[in-house]
Design an enzyme around this catalytic site. Sequence first.
Site, PDB file in Angstrom:
ATOM      1  CG  ASP A  21      -1.730   1.219   1.399  1.00  0.00           C
ATOM      2  OD1 ASP A  21      -2.369   1.636   0.406  1.00  0.00           O
ATOM      3  OD2 ASP A  21      -1.743   1.794   2.503  1.00  0.00           O
ATOM      4  CG  ASP A  23      -1.529   7.878   0.455  1.00  0.00           C
ATOM      5  OD1 ASP A  23      -0.724   8.802   0.624  1.00  0.00           O
ATOM      6  OD2 ASP A  23      -2.129   7.670  -0.620  1.00  0.00           O
TER       7      ASP A  23
END
Length: 192
Positions: A21, A23
């Site tokens: 991922d 953020d």
Amino acid sequence: MVPPPRPLIPKHVAPKTLILDLDETLIHSMSKGGNMSTGHMVEVKLEKQHAILYYVHKRPYCDEFLKKVSLWYNLVIFTASVQEYADPVIDWLERDRKYFRARYYRQHCTFRNGGYVKDITFVEPDLSKVMIIDNSPISYFLHEDNAIAVEGWINDPSDLDLLHLVPFLNGMRYVTDVRTLISLRMGDNAFA
């Protein structure tokens, strides 16, 4: 004296896929005027709006983490962010070398239960050979057995989560089915 036997580690192991991922897992960003108005600046143009300036900060040990695990895995970014925002941030993360073999964005997610869900079978259909590291449980809702949860990161300079994942990921290279070892490790809530 007889030396101890050497561990039986295969000389060549086909690399598995590690989905990361973006953020709050690898980086944190704030638009201009936020509390963290320092850091690397990324200009983002969303559709026909004016450009928005984001200040981007890497999670502690992000560079070292990416450098090490890119030697062991096929790295892929899968973010719920829009591509116009994510690409400049990912380009900045990769400015010194090419880490990621593919990039997936919000348009590759499914909106369900109030959040963006990532179907990792788009990336790797064989679930025994793929893992996702993410801070959002809704993101890996479809594939909890393949998920390595991390705390969301915003600005703690003493955070060690990425550094602590390196030995675990080193061992994961040699397992037949990643889900077996993830279930054992996550049962300890080591990263959650």
